[in-house]
Design an enzyme around this catalytic site. Structure first.
Site, PDB file in Angstrom:
ATOM      1  N   HIS A 158       0.830  -1.220   0.000  1.00  0.00           N
ATOM      2  CA  HIS A 158       0.000   0.000   0.000  1.00  0.00           C
ATOM      3  C   HIS A 158       0.861   1.265   0.000  1.00  0.00           C
ATOM      4  O   HIS A 158       0.431   2.310   0.471  1.00  0.00           O
ATOM      5  CB  HIS A 158      -0.948   0.036   1.204  1.00  0.00           C
ATOM      6  CG  HIS A 158      -1.673  -1.248   1.447  1.00  0.00           C
ATOM      7  ND1 HIS A 158      -2.897  -1.539   0.901  1.00  0.00           N
ATOM      8  CD2 HIS A 158      -1.314  -2.360   2.164  1.00  0.00           C
ATOM      9  CE1 HIS A 158      -3.282  -2.758   1.278  1.00  0.00           C
ATOM     10  NE2 HIS A 158      -2.333  -3.277   2.036  1.00  0.00           N
ATOM     11  N   SER A 279      15.292  21.470 -16.177  1.00  0.00           N
ATOM     12  CA  SER A 279      14.075  22.236 -16.421  1.00  0.00           C
ATOM     13  C   SER A 279      14.466  23.524 -17.131  1.00  0.00           C
ATOM     14  O   SER A 279      15.562  24.034 -16.949  1.00  0.00           O
ATOM     15  CB  SER A 279      13.406  22.541 -15.076  1.00  0.00           C
ATOM     16  OG  SER A 279      12.643  23.727 -15.162  1.00  0.00           O
ATOM     17  N   LYS A 285      16.395  21.867 -10.884  1.00  0.00           N
ATOM     18  CA  LYS A 285      15.749  20.592 -11.192  1.00  0.00           C
ATOM     19  C   LYS A 285      16.632  19.610 -11.942  1.00  0.00           C
ATOM     20  O   LYS A 285      17.430  19.961 -12.786  1.00  0.00           O
ATOM     21  CB  LYS A 285      14.506  20.828 -12.060  1.00  0.00           C
ATOM     22  CG  LYS A 285      13.359  21.527 -11.382  1.00  0.00           C
ATOM     23  CD  LYS A 285      12.597  20.693 -10.363  1.00  0.00           C
ATOM     24  CE  LYS A 285      11.956  19.448 -10.912  1.00  0.00           C
ATOM     25  NZ  LYS A 285      10.728  19.742 -11.660  1.00  0.00           N
ATOM     26  N   GLU A 292      10.105   8.343 -17.025  1.00  0.00           N
ATOM     27  CA  GLU A 292       8.779   8.913 -17.278  1.00  0.00           C
ATOM     28  C   GLU A 292       8.321   8.616 -18.704  1.00  0.00           C
ATOM     29  O   GLU A 292       7.161   8.293 -18.948  1.00  0.00           O
ATOM     30  CB  GLU A 292       8.783  10.423 -17.043  1.00  0.00           C
ATOM     31  CG  GLU A 292       8.838  10.802 -15.580  1.00  0.00           C
ATOM     32  CD  GLU A 292       8.946  12.310 -15.384  1.00  0.00           C
ATOM     33  OE1 GLU A 292       8.121  12.855 -14.657  1.00  0.00           O
ATOM     34  OE2 GLU A 292       9.862  12.940 -15.958  1.00  0.00           O
TER      35      GLU A 292
END
Ligand code: ARG
Length: 461
Positions: A158, A279, A285, A292
């Site tokens: 979970h 970024s 970043k 992804e």
């Protein structure tokens, strides 16, 4: 208006230019060219073997077809939309090269069994390639696993900390997923490697052909026993898309973990600059674009599977032009799956560092050893449910006091239950918690080492 007619003299005018383009598959099925040539060569040789054309004619056809292969490889074979598809493009060029002999190639054959042959030859080869990409990815996982048997990470259910596990054990879970993918593709290859050639348009042919002969020239293991099924079956393609979808599911899950692990919140891995991106606005970043993208690309593969299922489900026997739509789905699935496997392998090999120190402290900062306290009591005769309740209470009071189980003194343990002794401290240390789960397939170090040997043997076999 195109002036040149593709069809027989039954047709008086050429196709409307828009319809010609709409109908054509040459813009994408040129991908099949080399397989089309190989299939045609076998067909020509079979025709000669059965005395339907002469040996000399077959030789001319084979030489012409090989010439087209050279032209293609040198970038000199670029048929336009008027060729309609790869099969017509080859026949037209062959006739330019060989003259009238070229017109004999299509004896006892249809584009329906031809295209079926081409896709099977194509997919057979691509399955081999995807299987080796899977192997490379498994090897990369195994190489990390070997180095991290005793690196302990939180294990989750979970997405809540559950019980700590060996990092090797976690990585091996993906190894086994890819092992199933590898095996599954091997099974699908068997059902892909069946020859439809010689089924003709749908009903077989009036010529005395030898389908087993052309099949064996092409390395097919079997021949379709039913001509209608031969030209309309795309089950193997659906099975392939299904199998590719599962590969993408596995890659996507691994990607998801890497994305989580590389976040500041987890901090389990650091992405190396060679496999991360920045970024355009936030200078601090470092983004996990590679996992992804892999996670994102899984969607299109699932879409192709769905598309092919829907494409086939309402088709009456035998060939229908709808089947031309199978190609882009298959080609894109092959390309996407291969690219994602390669990207993941590079990411595993060169793009990540496990933050071992951070992991070592992380696993001491939670209650994931609570089951072990309950097991400690249960092993000493306290019924498990009772033990579970005792520990539940300790967790509650510890949480309230901002403490962990390792902070309790022996005195406190013994107040909870007189059976606790000095060895409770060792029993709840992360190393021992992991080591103790020595049941078959568990995360205990002995089991994991056994599993590593098994995995190595799978790669060696
Ligand atoms: N381009 C066609 C396809 O991909 C080849 C077979 C065409 N057959 C036909 N009867 N029109 O399916």
């Amino acid at each position: 208006m195109t002036t040149k007619k593709t069809w027989s003299d039954r047709f008086e005018t050429a196709l409307h230019p828009f319809i010609a383009e709409f109908n054509a598959s040459i813009s994408f099925d040129l991908e099949l060219l080399e397989y089309d040539l190989t299939g045609s060569i076998a067909h020509a040789q079979m025709l000669a073997h059965c005395g339907i054309i002469t040996e000399e004619e077959a030789q001319q056809l084979v030489t012409g077809l090989e010439q087209i292969r050279q032209e293609y490889r040198q970038g000199e074979f670029n048929p336009g939309i008027d060729a309609e598809d790869v099969h017509f493009a080859v026949e037209r060029r062959l006739t330019e090269i060989t003259g009238d002999v070229g017109k004999k190639l299509h004896t006892a054959r249809s584009r329906n069994d031809q295209v079926g042959t081409d896709i099977r030859l194509y997919l057979r080869e691509e399955i081999n390639q995807i299987r080796s990409h899977l192997r490379a990815c498994q090897r990369a996982l195994l190489d990390h696993a070997v180095n991290h048997v005793e690196t302990i990470i939180p294990g989750y259910t979970h997405l809540q900390r559950a019980q700590p596990v060996s990092l090797a054990h976690h990585l091996l879970a993906y190894f086994y997923m890819f092992q199933r993918d590898w095996e599954r593709l091997g099974e699908i290859r068997v059902r892909t490697n069946i020859s439809p050639l010689g089924a003709g348009a749908l009903a077989g042919t009036t010529f005395p052909i030898d389908r087993h002969y052309s099949a064996s020239l092409l390395g097919f293991d079997q021949v379709y026993p039913n001509s209608l099924d031969a030209v309309s079956d795309r089950d193997f393609a659906i099975e392939f898309l299904c199998s590719a979808s599962l590969i993408m599911v596995h890659l996507s899950r691994l990607s998801e973990e890497m994305i989580l692990w590389s976040s500041q919140e987890f901090g389990f891995i650091t992405l190396k600059d060679s496999c991360a991106t920045g970024s355009s606005i936030m200078p601090q970043k470092k983004n996990p674009d590679v996992p992804e993208l892999v996670r994102g690309k899984s969607g299109r593969v699932f879409g192709h599977l769905q598309a092919l299922l829907v494409l086939i489900k309402g088709l009456p026997l035998a060939y229908n032009k709808d089947l031309q739509e199978d190609k882009e789905a298959i080609f894109d699935t092959v390309k996407t799956t291969k690219a994602c496997l390669q990207a993941m392998t590079i990411l595993l090999r060169e793009g990540i560092v496990f933050n071992v120190e951070r992991l070592a402290t992380t696993v001491t900062e939670d209650f994931s050893n609570a089951t072990d306290v309950a097991d400690y009591l249960a092993a000493r005769g306290v019924p498990f449910r009772e033990a579970y309740n005792i520990v539940g209470k300790v967790v509650k009071t510890s949480l309230a006091e901002g403490k962990l189980l390792k902070d309790l003194t022996l005195e406190q343990w013994q107040q909870l239950h007189p059976i606790f002794a000095e060895d409770i401290f060792e029993a709840i240390a992360p190393k021992q918690v992991v080591a103790a789960r020595n049941s078959y397939g568990g995360t205990g170090f002995t089991q994991v080492r056994e599993s590593l040997n098994q995995a190595q043997a799978m790669l060696d076999s």
